[in-house]
Design a protein around this motif. Structure first.
Motif, PDB file in Angstrom:
ATOM      1  N   GLY A 161       9.588  12.433   6.863  1.00 34.75           N
ATOM      2  CA  GLY A 161       8.257  12.181   7.420  1.00 34.75           C
ATOM      3  C   GLY A 161       7.114  12.526   6.476  1.00 34.75           C
ATOM      4  O   GLY A 161       6.024  12.867   6.918  1.00 34.75           O
ATOM      5  N   THR A 162       7.349  12.394   5.171  1.00 29.78           N
ATOM      6  CA  THR A 162       6.354  12.830   4.175  1.00 29.78           C
ATOM      7  C   THR A 162       5.785  11.646   3.397  1.00 29.78           C
ATOM      8  O   THR A 162       6.503  10.700   3.097  1.00 29.78           O
ATOM      9  N   ILE A 163       4.509  11.736   3.090  1.00 32.55           N
ATOM     10  CA  ILE A 163       3.880  10.738   2.211  1.00 32.55           C
ATOM     11  C   ILE A 163       3.644  11.405   0.857  1.00 32.55           C
ATOM     12  O   ILE A 163       3.014  12.466   0.786  1.00 32.55           O
ATOM     13  N   PHE A 164       4.163  10.797  -0.194  1.00 38.29           N
ATOM     14  CA  PHE A 164       3.933  11.305  -1.544  1.00 38.29           C
ATOM     15  C   PHE A 164       2.830  10.482  -2.191  1.00 38.29           C
ATOM     16  O   PHE A 164       2.825   9.252  -2.073  1.00 38.29           O
ATOM     17  N   THR A 165       1.908  11.155  -2.863  1.00 35.33           N
ATOM     18  CA  THR A 165       0.815  10.457  -3.527  1.00 35.33           C
ATOM     19  C   THR A 165       0.879  10.724  -5.032  1.00 35.33           C
ATOM     20  O   THR A 165       0.863  11.895  -5.447  1.00 35.33           O
ATOM     21  N   ASN A 166       1.001   9.661  -5.818  1.00 39.16           N
ATOM     22  CA  ASN A 166       0.932   9.731  -7.283  1.00 39.16           C
ATOM     23  C   ASN A 166       2.048  10.531  -7.949  1.00 39.16           C
ATOM     24  O   ASN A 166       1.861  11.092  -9.036  1.00 39.16           O
ATOM     25  N   LEU A 220      15.550  10.601   2.090  1.00 40.09           N
ATOM     26  CA  LEU A 220      14.169  10.978   2.446  1.00 40.09           C
ATOM     27  C   LEU A 220      13.714  10.151   3.664  1.00 40.09           C
ATOM     28  O   LEU A 220      12.830   9.290   3.551  1.00 40.09           O
ATOM     29  N   PRO A 221      14.318  10.436   4.835  1.00 40.51           N
ATOM     30  CA  PRO A 221      14.007   9.604   6.004  1.00 40.51           C
ATOM     31  C   PRO A 221      12.520   9.655   6.367  1.00 40.51           C
ATOM     32  O   PRO A 221      11.905  10.719   6.359  1.00 40.51           O
ATOM     33  N   GLY A 222      11.979   8.478   6.649  1.00 40.48           N
ATOM     34  CA  GLY A 222      10.574   8.417   7.092  1.00 40.48           C
ATOM     35  C   GLY A 222       9.571   8.759   6.001  1.00 40.48           C
ATOM     36  O   GLY A 222       8.423   9.073   6.301  1.00 40.48           O
ATOM     37  N   CYS A 223      10.005   8.696   4.725  1.00 42.09           N
ATOM     38  CA  CYS A 223       9.098   9.086   3.625  1.00 42.09           C
ATOM     39  C   CYS A 223       8.601   7.856   2.855  1.00 42.09           C
ATOM     40  O   CYS A 223       9.309   6.860   2.729  1.00 42.09           O
ATOM     41  N   PHE A 224       7.391   7.977   2.326  1.00 44.87           N
ATOM     42  CA  PHE A 224       6.753   6.874   1.614  1.00 44.87           C
ATOM     43  C   PHE A 224       6.045   7.384   0.371  1.00 44.87           C
ATOM     44  O   PHE A 224       5.690   8.558   0.281  1.00 44.87           O
ATOM     45  N   LEU A 225       5.855   6.449  -0.576  1.00 47.99           N
ATOM     46  CA  LEU A 225       5.087   6.755  -1.786  1.00 47.99           C
ATOM     47  C   LEU A 225       3.813   5.914  -1.772  1.00 47.99           C
ATOM     48  O   LEU A 225       3.846   4.740  -1.409  1.00 47.99           O
ATOM     49  N   HIS A 226       2.715   6.530  -2.161  1.00 43.23           N
ATOM     50  CA  HIS A 226       1.456   5.800  -2.287  1.00 43.23           C
ATOM     51  C   HIS A 226       0.865   6.112  -3.653  1.00 43.23           C
ATOM     52  O   HIS A 226       0.944   7.244  -4.131  1.00 43.23           O
ATOM     53  N   ARG A 227       0.302   5.069  -4.286  1.00 42.55           N
ATOM     54  CA  ARG A 227      -0.377   5.289  -5.578  1.00 42.55           C
ATOM     55  C   ARG A 227      -1.854   5.005  -5.394  1.00 42.55           C
ATOM     56  O   ARG A 227      -2.220   3.942  -4.893  1.00 42.55           O
ATOM     57  N   THR A 228      -2.680   5.916  -5.837  1.00 44.83           N
ATOM     58  CA  THR A 228      -4.116   5.678  -5.768  1.00 44.83           C
ATOM     59  C   THR A 228      -4.568   5.048  -7.090  1.00 44.83           C
ATOM     60  O   THR A 228      -3.826   5.032  -8.081  1.00 44.83           O
ATOM     61  N   HIS A 229      -5.795   4.563  -7.097  1.00 42.63           N
ATOM     62  CA  HIS A 229      -6.352   4.003  -8.326  1.00 42.63           C
ATOM     63  C   HIS A 229      -6.402   5.113  -9.387  1.00 42.63           C
ATOM     64  O   HIS A 229      -6.764   6.246  -9.072  1.00 42.63           O
ATOM     65  N   PRO A 230      -6.047   4.789 -10.638  1.00 40.98           N
ATOM     66  CA  PRO A 230      -6.050   5.834 -11.688  1.00 40.98           C
ATOM     67  C   PRO A 230      -7.402   6.541 -11.871  1.00 40.98           C
ATOM     68  O   PRO A 230      -7.450   7.639 -12.416  1.00 40.98           O
ATOM     69  N   ASN A 231      -8.486   5.926 -11.385  1.00 42.80           N
ATOM     70  CA  ASN A 231      -9.777   6.619 -11.502  1.00 42.80           C
ATOM     71  C   ASN A 231     -10.053   7.505 -10.283  1.00 42.80           C
ATOM     72  O   ASN A 231     -11.132   8.065 -10.155  1.00 42.80           O
ATOM     73  N   ASP A 232      -9.034   7.641  -9.426  1.00 41.53           N
ATOM     74  CA  ASP A 232      -9.260   8.234  -8.102  1.00 41.53           C
ATOM     75  C   ASP A 232      -8.080   9.125  -7.722  1.00 41.53           C
ATOM     76  O   ASP A 232      -7.289   8.780  -6.857  1.00 41.53           O
ATOM     77  N   GLU A 273       0.833  -1.208   0.000  1.00 39.82           N
ATOM     78  CA  GLU A 273       0.000   0.000   0.000  1.00 39.82           C
ATOM     79  C   GLU A 273       0.872   1.264   0.000  1.00 39.82           C
ATOM     80  O   GLU A 273       0.501   2.283  -0.585  1.00 39.82           O
ATOM     81  N   ILE A 274       2.015   1.167   0.685  1.00 41.50           N
ATOM     82  CA  ILE A 274       2.994   2.254   0.600  1.00 41.50           C
ATOM     83  C   ILE A 274       4.348   1.659   0.261  1.00 41.50           C
ATOM     84  O   ILE A 274       4.601   0.475   0.498  1.00 41.50           O
ATOM     85  N   ILE A 275       5.194   2.524  -0.345  1.00 45.10           N
ATOM     86  CA  ILE A 275       6.534   2.088  -0.743  1.00 45.10           C
ATOM     87  C   ILE A 275       7.533   2.932   0.031  1.00 45.10           C
ATOM     88  O   ILE A 275       7.417   4.166   0.077  1.00 45.10           O
ATOM     89  N   LYS A 276       8.504   2.266   0.652  1.00 40.78           N
ATOM     90  CA  LYS A 276       9.517   2.972   1.437  1.00 40.78           C
ATOM     91  C   LYS A 276      10.490   3.681   0.506  1.00 40.78           C
ATOM     92  O   LYS A 276      10.980   3.106  -0.465  1.00 40.78           O
ATOM     93  N   LEU A 277      10.779   4.935   0.791  1.00 37.93           N
ATOM     94  CA  LEU A 277      11.736   5.684  -0.019  1.00 37.93           C
ATOM     95  C   LEU A 277      13.105   5.662   0.674  1.00 37.93           C
ATOM     96  O   LEU A 277      13.235   5.180   1.803  1.00 37.93           O
ATOM     97  N   ASN A 278      14.092   6.194  -0.028  1.00 42.31           N
ATOM     98  CA  ASN A 278      15.487   6.181   0.439  1.00 42.31           C
ATOM     99  C   ASN A 278      15.624   6.772   1.841  1.00 42.31           C
ATOM    100  O   ASN A 278      15.379   7.961   2.045  1.00 42.31           O
ATOM    101  N   GLU A 279      16.025   5.926   2.792  1.00 38.87           N
ATOM    102  CA  GLU A 279      16.039   6.360   4.195  1.00 38.87           C
ATOM    103  C   GLU A 279      17.089   7.443   4.451  1.00 38.87           C
ATOM    104  O   GLU A 279      16.914   8.276   5.332  1.00 38.87           O
ATOM    105  N   GLU A 280      18.156   7.463   3.646  1.00 35.94           N
ATOM    106  CA  GLU A 280      19.165   8.503   3.876  1.00 35.94           C
ATOM    107  C   GLU A 280      18.731   9.843   3.292  1.00 35.94           C
ATOM    108  O   GLU A 280      18.858  10.877   3.924  1.00 35.94           O
TER     109      GLU A 280
END
Ligand code: GTP
Ligand code: SPV
Ligand code: MN
Length: 592
Positions: free
Chosen positions: A320-325, A54-66, A45-52
């Motif tokens: 500490g950031t969540i990136f979406t799409n 982008l510490p504590g950061c994740f990527l999330h992809r929503t459904h393309p219709n959303d 559901e989330i993807i861990k990003l480079n800890e050095e």
């Protein structure tokens, strides 16, 4: 976690309807959030990003219709249709509850339901309000933990009170044909089904802090507005606060975090961010208007954000950031979006999760990041966060600024003649639509006070509320309108914008202090060309060009007045007579 009967009742009802396997109460601890992150990582559901990097950061992809707000599927379910007004979708609350319950019935089977107690506004602030969101999305929990204050301490301040907003969210099947974002203002309730995207599901944000809160504000004598709040600290150390309402993706986050040009920083000017999207405004004991930012983070537009346009926003997203799409750079597990760097990396994973090549896809105009891709970042990360960010009583407002995206018509800046004229200026705002909501982009539409998609009641009553609030404020903020988006014949923006918008804020504050003159024209007060500081941008903006940016085309404005008249007809006898009079004055001025 609580003995509050009303909270337990709401949670039990959500659970009875959706039949989750488990119920987890969010206590706000880092330990619990970490467990949830681990679970969401395990399921992808989330993807861990480079800890050095982008510490504590994740990527999330929503459904393309959303991928954006859905205005066509957003409803104000007041008991009477008339109370939702002509600019909102309406459905009878009982019918809508029935429909929503059919959609959500049993849909959390095999899933966990999370209960998020959250506070809009610093806990303990007299402005603050509590919400409880039930959801089956860890993404929602993790985002709400950034955007609001969550956890046990919220329940403690709520005590036995029934004064909280009930937010029900269920992902269901992310079926766009059965997606509903519904506000029930009289019940303090929000229901969101079949979406997993940002503003549709982070129920503290637009659903509560604007749609429900605007209704509460009308009844309780305060205002909930789609406004940034910034402080300009002058060389003498005094800070003046400005709020500004621009439609979605029209520059609030950028203006809130602006870095002034060198000619200002050299003298000691500094800009501080209190909020980037929502302001709750009340009249203080001293009769001035005070603003708080009810949020605790920024849900900002990623594309276009870079080291030059908004270094403060970029810095805010470094931990500490969540990136979406946004796009993923698989080589180093960092993120990318259009406009982050001049050239894209050779190869990326685009926002839907497919391989993307700069020289192939990029060359064919396929975007790597969705135009409405976003970052959810904690406000405390922001290098220019105001010391007053959590001030329980808010900050005093000197100026209110309205603005939109207009290729022609609207000048760079003008000032209204008084409060009611300022309300008129806000009510006639128009702007080109953006990717922040699904539908066509670039179409000019009326968007009063940037609240068209967010006003939780009849917009005619909303205008009336603005006029009445003016009467209660002893020291009224001055009201202005800006437009950073005028274009030349080739469609290029004429005004450099971003940090250079400080030059306009400076004029606005000098007008508030009554230390600079202005020219009166048909629509209000316009700066004299020599009063906008151009040091450092003379090559780009000559006095001639600036003069063009400040010019009012009377023929265009006559057309504009016709459009306003047409728009105003929608409100029937709910349109305050004061605004009708302002329109008549404008028409008379244009015919002079
Ligand atoms: P929401 O979060 O949707 O409410 O948007 P917002 O009002 O905070 O807009 P934001 O600051 O994120 O800006 C949206 C887009 O406008 C970005 O692509 C920016 O690059 C662009 N933008 C912002 N300020 C300016 C400006 O002064 N001039 C120009 N030309 N573009 C700008
Ligand atoms: C807006 O669209 O104005 C936003 C993003 O700030 S959302 O939270 O999706 O509404
Ligand atoms: Mn917004």
């Amino acid at each position: 976690m609580t003995t509050n009967k009303k909270v337990l009742e709401f949670v039990n009802e959500s659970a009875k309807l959706t039949t989750p396997d488990n119920i987890v109460w969010i206590d706000g601890s880092e330990k619990q959030l970490n467990e949830l992150r681990a679970q969401a990582l395990a399921t992808g559901e989330i993807i861990k990003l480079n800890e050095e990097l982008l510490p504590g950061c994740f990527l999330h992809r929503t459904h393309p219709n959303d991928v954006a707000r859905v205005e066509g599927r957003t409803f104000i379910c007041s008991r009477r249709e008339e109370d939702a007004g002509p600019t909102n979708n309406w459905k009878d609350p009982q019918e809508m509850y029935k429909l929503l319950k059919e959609i959500a019935k049993g849909k959390m089977k095999g899933r966990t339901m999370y209960v998020i107690p959250f506070s809009m506004g610093a806990i303990g602030s007299p402005f603050a309000k509590v919400g409880i969101e039930t959801t089956d999305s860890i993404y929602v929990v993790l985002n709400m933990a950034i955007m609001t204050r969550v956890g046990t301490k919220v329940l403690e301040v709520l005590g036995d009170s029934n004064d909280f907003v009930r937010g029900f969210h269920a992902k269901v099947d992310i079926d766009e044909n059965n997606r509903y974002i519904c506000q029930f203002p009289e019940d303090n309730a929000i229901w969101s089904v079949n979406s997993g995207y940002g503003g549709n599901v982070l129920l503290g944000k637009k659903c509560f802090a604007l749609r429900i809160a605007s209704y509460q504000g009308k009844n309780e004598g305060w205002m909930a507005e789609h406004m940034l709040i910034l402080g300009v600290q002058k060389p003498d150390g005094e800070t003046k606060y400005i709020t500004a309402a621009f439609p979605s993706a029209c520059g609030k986050t950028n203006l809130a975090m602006l870095i002034p040009p060198e000619c200002y920083t050299k003298k000691g000017y500094k800009v501080f961010t209190v909020g980037d999207d929502i302001a709750w405004l009340r009249v203080g004991k001293d009769g001035r208007l005070y603003a708080i930012n009810p949020e605790a983070g920024f849900f900002g537009v990623a594309p276009g954000t870079n080291e030059k346009s908004n270094p403060n926003a970029l810095a805010t997203t470094k931990k500490g950031t969540i990136f979406t799409n946004v796009a993923l750079n698989p080589k180093d597990m960092t993120v990318w979006w259009e406009g982050l760097t001049k050239q894209a990396p050779d190869e990326l994973i685009e926002w839907k999760g497919n391989p993307w090549k700069r020289d192939v896809d990029g060359a064919n105009g396929v975007k790597a990041a969705h135009p409405n891709s976003r970052f959810t970042a904690p406000a405390v990360n922001c290098p220019c966060i105001s010391s007053e960010f959590e001030a329980p009583d808010g900050v005093p407002v000197s100026a209110i600024v309205f603005g939109g995206r207009r290729a022609k018509t609207a000048p760079l800046v003008y000032q209204s003649t008084d409060w009611n004229n300022g309300v008129f200026v806000g009510s006639i705002m128009a702007s080109e639509t953006t990717a922040a909501a699904s539908g066509a982009v670039g179409v000019v539409r009326r968007d009063p006070m940037a609240m068209l998609p967010f006003c939780g009641y009849h917009m005619g009553d909303y205008f009336r509320h603005w006029i009445e609030m003016g009467k209660k404020i002893k020291v009224q903020p001055k009201i202005f309108n800006v437009n950073w988006f005028r274009t030349d014949d080739e469609g290029h923006f004429i005004w450099p914008g971003f940090g250079d918008n400080m030059r306009v804020l400076d004029w606005i504050l000098r007008r508030c202090e009554e230390v600079v003159d202005a020219d009166e024209c048909a629509i209000g007060y316009i700066p004299k060309v020599e009063d906008i500081v151009l040091d450092g941008i003379e090559d780009e903006v000559s006095p001639e060009v600036l003069k063009g940016l400040l010019t009012i085309d009377k023929e265009m404005w006559k057309k504009e007045a016709e459009g306003i008249e047409e728009f105003y007809k929608k409100f029937g006898d709910k349109l305050p007579v004061e605004l009708k009079e302002e329109l008549e004055k404008l028409k008379a001025n244009l015919n002079k």
